[in-house]
Design a protein around this motif. Structure first.
Motif, PDB file in Angstrom:
ATOM      1  N   GLY A 126       2.576   2.167   3.206  1.00 32.60           N
ATOM      2  CA  GLY A 126       3.659   1.204   3.519  1.00 32.60           C
ATOM      3  C   GLY A 126       4.989   1.789   2.905  1.00 32.60           C
ATOM      4  O   GLY A 126       5.975   1.530   3.421  1.00 32.60           O
ATOM      5  N   ILE A 130       4.850  -5.835   8.028  1.00 39.63           N
ATOM      6  CA  ILE A 130       4.930  -4.846   6.984  1.00 39.63           C
ATOM      7  C   ILE A 130       3.489  -4.369   6.817  1.00 39.63           C
ATOM      8  O   ILE A 130       2.978  -3.328   6.676  1.00 39.63           O
ATOM      9  CB  ILE A 130       5.195  -5.773   5.426  1.00 39.63           C
ATOM     10  N   LYS A 131       2.136  -5.596   6.817  1.00 43.79           N
ATOM     11  CA  LYS A 131       1.077  -4.987   6.980  1.00 43.79           C
ATOM     12  C   LYS A 131       0.643  -3.989   8.230  1.00 43.79           C
ATOM     13  O   LYS A 131       0.163  -3.005   8.081  1.00 43.79           O
ATOM     14  CB  LYS A 131      -0.005  -6.196   7.128  1.00 43.79           C
ATOM     15  N   PRO A 133       9.987  -8.803   7.311  1.00 40.30           N
ATOM     16  CA  PRO A 133       8.817  -8.239   7.375  1.00 40.30           C
ATOM     17  C   PRO A 133       7.639  -9.231   7.332  1.00 40.30           C
ATOM     18  O   PRO A 133       6.262  -8.836   7.612  1.00 40.30           O
ATOM     19  CB  PRO A 133       8.612  -7.242   6.134  1.00 40.30           C
ATOM     20  N   SER A 147       0.637  -1.183   0.080  1.00 39.59           N
ATOM     21  CA  SER A 147      -0.005  -0.021  -0.283  1.00 39.59           C
ATOM     22  C   SER A 147       1.086   1.118  -0.079  1.00 39.59           C
ATOM     23  O   SER A 147       1.877   1.264   0.384  1.00 39.59           O
ATOM     24  CB  SER A 147      -0.848  -0.064   1.094  1.00 39.59           C
ATOM     25  N   GLU A 197       2.665  -2.192   9.816  1.00 42.13           N
ATOM     26  CA  GLU A 197       3.545  -0.906   9.526  1.00 42.13           C
ATOM     27  C   GLU A 197       2.626  -0.141   8.589  1.00 42.13           C
ATOM     28  O   GLU A 197       2.155   1.108   8.852  1.00 42.13           O
ATOM     29  CB  GLU A 197       4.804  -0.963   9.072  1.00 42.13           C
ATOM     30  N   SER A 198       2.059  -0.662   7.667  1.00 43.45           N
ATOM     31  CA  SER A 198       1.290   0.236   6.409  1.00 43.45           C
ATOM     32  C   SER A 198      -0.096   0.575   7.169  1.00 43.45           C
ATOM     33  O   SER A 198      -0.452   1.775   6.725  1.00 43.45           O
ATOM     34  CB  SER A 198       0.594  -0.730   5.202  1.00 43.45           C
TER      35      SER A 198
END
Lengths: 368, 404
Positions: A246, B202-203, B154, A243, B205-206
């Motif tokens: 991110g 990683i998700k 991540p 996304s 963080e997004s």
């Protein structure tokens, strides 16, 4: 330097050189740098526009060089703007190639030091890289072209396999809405994405080496289109998985995309090393061709043999590579190089083309 | 050409000699037998382990605030091999070590004072954060080091635990490795609607960066057993945990997002009061935002195809469409209840959009979204939401009839 007949390359080889030049650091950083500017999921449209602009600029360079199909940029520029201005411009172009070359090896060393060889000193990584590069370019353009021909298929296969495996974490919603905020954000990113395509400038030097200089335009078209496809795939997959929120946080987003999933059941579960292999090969390609271009420039400027310059540039490259103190400095160098490239290869060739047309037109008249 | 050959010859020799040197081995090699592989990590409010206390008494401390206790779970090659060779009584195949301090990285490094094996995080599977900690610290602070370093991937999962997170990394079953167990349960999402799609680093963080509220899987633990139960609500502005959705509420969220891959719906037959169970084969949901001037409203259309997997209504014959229609109806009612229930909770109690309504608005009406995204959770809590559920029973397994 006299070109021996063996130093000729075919049209596909020219295209391969352009492809390998373009693909470099951008493969890992483009998703972030473009999203930072665009701020909407439309970064991939910017990439396409950037590619189109690059093709236009590249075609101008090809047209310019085709007028002097026996000479490189360093030689014919004197005919257009005179010895002094020409010499100066040549020097600027040489400096550009040198800085690009150093930037690539430093970026490579940073990634390797961070992800692969933690304890290895940067100088050790860079030096081995440079020596091998030197060994390659001593042979001239032909070995370079042949090596690039080996690298390219490997790059294409490994890269596509690895990126498409990330489909597992791909979410189409991250790429929507398309053009939700109109075309303006997309245009903001075009400059950045166009810079990621720096590479067609090698055509300024490549045409005299080509078997059939008339086909240079074709080579350029193919040479830019393939990286364009690569870049669009990269940006789409990275934004789709991470996304836009991110992506902007990651230093090397493409690498993080590959690090963000594991595939069970295959021989390997993790694929970042494959991506790094591809990337390092591409960095090596960009590094060697720019190194060669700089050495060629110096040789033709001083009308001496190229080999002493190749050896002489080695320490210079190393020093320039070690100048940036940290990652931010390094990225700044990258931006700077890009901006220089925009003027040097975006505007200047057009100017030169116009001047040479005016001058050349007169000459033609006197002959006929 | 000949001349250039004589030029390259000495260079070639010197290069190959130099390359020989580099062939001798990796510059910074670490033998895999000597590594201890970190596979799980738990963050808790500070509570020193007895060993740590004893060490501290003897002066084994440094200047730090005791804020967080981190528990690392390792598989060390010795331990792993000893379990396979001599299947001794209740031999554990993992080691848990705790450290207390205020910096994640310093705590890891402190471990190298306690064991001869260096710690690597390349194979970290799961990070569990205790609820107490998640309520008082920002998630990005807790996970910063993990996201920054190169070792931890991540793709490593993040969970929130109800009690102490370190308890979820315990087991009493011989041979079982708790971190793998947690990572494995996440894979069961095709069996139940009560598991969230995996939330990797990683998700997370997004999500944090996007500024919208979101859910994270919660896990309970008791006596060395664990259970995934419900979800933690993370506030989009503070990035701290603000509340919990229980298992049924999480089920409702899954129906709204349509991201479920399988699971069951239990409802009761109206006439007999006996349970009827509907098993999900496919699930689809579309959230349609409507914008009229200043007011935003949503329509949620949920569609699902599945089968009748259990039926306690003895009088009914599943060969009759009539009964299937009734079963569909009652299952629909049940899903509606679940959805309505969680919407109420999201809008009234937590005032947080954790089901992706904002995301749909962003996609369909990007300009409106830009205006409202700053206080979206507030706007969301006032938005009217209509929902419709349509379930279709496709088949009813191998038993069809009833005694008649």
């Amino acid at each position: 330097m006299i070109l021996s007949p063996k130093d000729k390359i075919t049209t596909p080889q020219a295209a391969v050189i352009v492809i390998n030049f373009i693909l470099g650091t951008g493969l890992l950083t483009l998703p972030r740098s473009s999203t930072e500017k665009v701020q909407t999921p439309d970064a991939w449209i910017s990439v396409i526009l950037g590619g189109v602009i690059t093709i236009t600029a590249g075609l101008i360079m090809v047209k310019l060089s085709q007028q002097f199909s026996e000479k490189t940029f360093y030689q014919y520029i004197n005919d257009i703007v005179g010895k002094w201005v020409g010499g100066l411009l040549s020097l600027v172009v040489i400096c550009y190639f040198l800085t690009t070359s150093s930037f690539q090896i430093r970026a490579m060393a940073e990634v390797i030091r961070y992800l692969l060889l933690e304890g290895t000193p940067t100088w050790a990584i860079i030096m081995i890289f440079m020596w091998v590069g030197l060994y390659l370019i001593i042979g001239g353009i032909n070995p370079i072209a042949r090596l690039f021909e080996i690298i390219l298929p490997l790059t294409v296969i490994l890269f596509l396999v690895v990126t498409f495996m990330s489909f597992k974490i791909f979410e189409i919603d991250n790429l929507r809405p398309v053009l939700g905020e109109g075309i303006v954000p997309v245009l903001k990113g075009v400059k950045t994405t166009a810079l990621a395509f720096s590479g067609p400038e090698i055509m300024l030097l490549l045409i005299p080496f080509m078997n059939s200089p008339k086909k240079a335009g074709k080579a350029l078209l193919v040479g830019v289109s393939i990286p364009l496809i690569f870049y669009v795939i990269t940006v789409v997959m990275v934004i789709g998985a991470l996304s836009i929120d991110g992506v902007v946080l990651r230093t090397w987003p493409t690498l993080d995309l590959i690090r963000s999933f594991e595939v069970a059941g295959l021989i390997f579960e993790r694929f970042e090393s494959l991506l790094l292999v591809v990337w390092i090969m591409q960095i090596f390609a960009t590094f060697t061709i720019t190194y060669f271009a700089a050495a060629l420039g110096l040789a033709q400027l001083s009308k001496k043999s190229i080999h002493p310059f190749m050896f002489g540039l080695l320490p210079v490259l190393y020093i320039i590579a070690m100048v940036p103190k940290n990652m931010n400095d390094l990225f700044k160098v990258g931006d700077f190089v890009g901006n220089v490239a925009m003027f040097l290869f975006g505007l200047l060739p057009l100017l030169l083309l116009i001047i040479s047309r005016i001058k050349g037109g007169k000459k033609h008249e006197t002959i006929t | 050409m000949k001349q250039s050959h004589s030029n390259t010859h000495p260079l070639f020799i010197s290069l190959s000699v130099l390359l020989f040197l580099s062939l001798t081995g990796c510059w910074s090699s670490h033998e895999i037998e000597e590594q201890s592989l970190g596979i799980g990590l738990a963050f808790d409010k500070a509570k020193q382990s007895s060993i740590e206390k004893k060490l501290n008494e003897q002066g084994g401390a440094y200047s730090k605030r005791n804020l967080i206790t981190t528990t690392y779970q390792f598989i060390t090659p010795q331990v792993a091999s000893s379990t396979t060779k001599q299947s001794g009584p209740q031999q554990k195949s993992y080691v848990n070590v705790s450290e207390t301090g205020d910096s994640m990285h310093q705590m890891v490094r402190e471990l190298s004072l306690r064991s001869e094996q260096p710690v690597t995080a390349h194979h970290m599977k799961v990070v569990v954060i205790g609820e107490n900690l998640a309520r008082s610290y920002k998630l990005e602070q807790l996970l910063d080091q993990n996201l920054r370093e190169s070792e931890l991937r991540p793709s490593c999962l993040v969970l929130i635990s109800k009690g102490r997170a370190s308890n979820t990394l315990e087991t009493k079953k011989a041979g079982e490795i708790p971190a793998f167990r947690l990572a494995g349960i996440v894979e069961n999402a095709y069996r139940t609607t009560r598991i969230l799609p995996p939330m990797s680093h990683i998700k997370v963080e997004s999500k944090i960066k996007s500024g919208s509220s979101f859910l994270m899987q919660k896990v309970l633990s008791a006596d060395g057993q664990v259970k995934f139960a419900g979800a933690a609500v993370i506030d989009g502005k503070t990035h701290k945990m603000t509340g919990t959705l229980n298992e049924e509420e999480l089920e409702g969220v899954t129906w709204i997002t349509g991201k479920g891959k399988g699971g069951v719906v239990k409802s009761f037959d109206k006439e007999t009061g006996q349970p009827i169970v509907y098993e999900i084969e496919t699930m689809k949901s579309s959230i349609i935002p409507h914008v009229k001037r200043d007011s935003i409203s949503f329509d949620v259309n949920i569609e699902s195809v599945g089968r009748l997997s259990e039926n306690w209504v003895v009088s009914a014959g599943t060969f009759k469409n009539e009964f299937l229609k009734n079963a569909e109806k009652s299952s629909e009612e049940e899903v509606k209840r679940l959805v309505g229930n969680v919407l109420e909770k999201m809008q009234k109690e937590y005032k947080a959009d954790v089901a992706g309504f904002g995301n749909r608005l962003r996609i369909e009406h990007p300009k409106v979204w830009n205006k409202v995204k700053k206080d979206w959770d507030q706007r969301f809590s006032e938005a009217p939401i209509n929902y419709d559920v349509k379930l279709t029973i496709n088949d009813y397994g191998t038993t069809g009839g009833s005694k008649k």
